[in-house]
Design an enzyme around this catalytic site. Structure first.
Site, PDB file in Angstrom:
ATOM      1  CD  GLU A  52      -3.059  -0.723   0.090  1.00  0.00           C
ATOM      2  OE1 GLU A  52      -3.290   0.514  -0.451  1.00  0.00           O
ATOM      3  OE2 GLU A  52      -3.936  -1.394  -0.390  1.00  0.00           O
ATOM      4  CG  ASP A  70      -7.085   4.882  -0.475  1.00  0.00           C
ATOM      5  OD1 ASP A  70      -8.247   5.079  -0.139  1.00  0.00           O
ATOM      6  OD2 ASP A  70      -6.591   4.519  -1.530  1.00  0.00           O
TER       7      ASP A  70
END
Length: 142
Positions: A52, A70
């Protein structure tokens, strides 16, 4: 000359990125264990963080198709989990500002990520496909 020097200095400061804290697989596993994350989850969390954010606490993802972003080491979405800096609508399930995920301490991100896991499971992270079958070992971290 002083004005030119100040102008150059200001330009450098404006384009210098804030890198945040970048963990390693082992430093993240140890820190999460210190924060109470069960040891049997640590390999999964390190895999997710690697894919990520490359373990970077200051990571902010590019805009998603719904306009959300995000944030942080686990790339927690601002539409559902945290309040974005823009003030845009958010369900803010973790009751926290997204900016709180962009600090060196991972405690806020860990608490929220644990809530995401409880509510949606590991598949809440799109990168879970890289972590579903083969997990990195954390045995050498302790």
């Amino acid at each position: 000359m002083l004005k030119l020097t100040l102008t150059i200095l200001a330009a450098v400061l404006l384009v210098t990125p804030a890198f945040g804290k970048v963990y390693t697989r082992c430093s993240l596993a140890r820190e999460m264990h210190t924060l109470g994350v069960p040891k049997n989850q640590l390999a999964r969390w390190t895999c997710i963080a690697e894919h990520e954010s490359a373990y970077n606490t200051k990571a902010v993802g590019s805009m998603n198709s719904n306009g959300s972003r995000d944030y942080g080491i686990f790339q927690i979405n601002n539409y559902y989990w945290c309040s974005p800096p823009s003030g845009a609508f958010s369900y803010n399930e973790c009751k926290i500002k997204c900016a709180d995920f962009l600090v060196d301490s991972i405690e806020p991100a860990v608490k929220c990520a644990q809530l995401v896991l409880r509510q949606q499971g590991w598949s809440a992270w799109s990168t879970w496909k890289y972590c579903d079958h083969t997990l990195p070992s954390i045995d050498d971290c302790f």
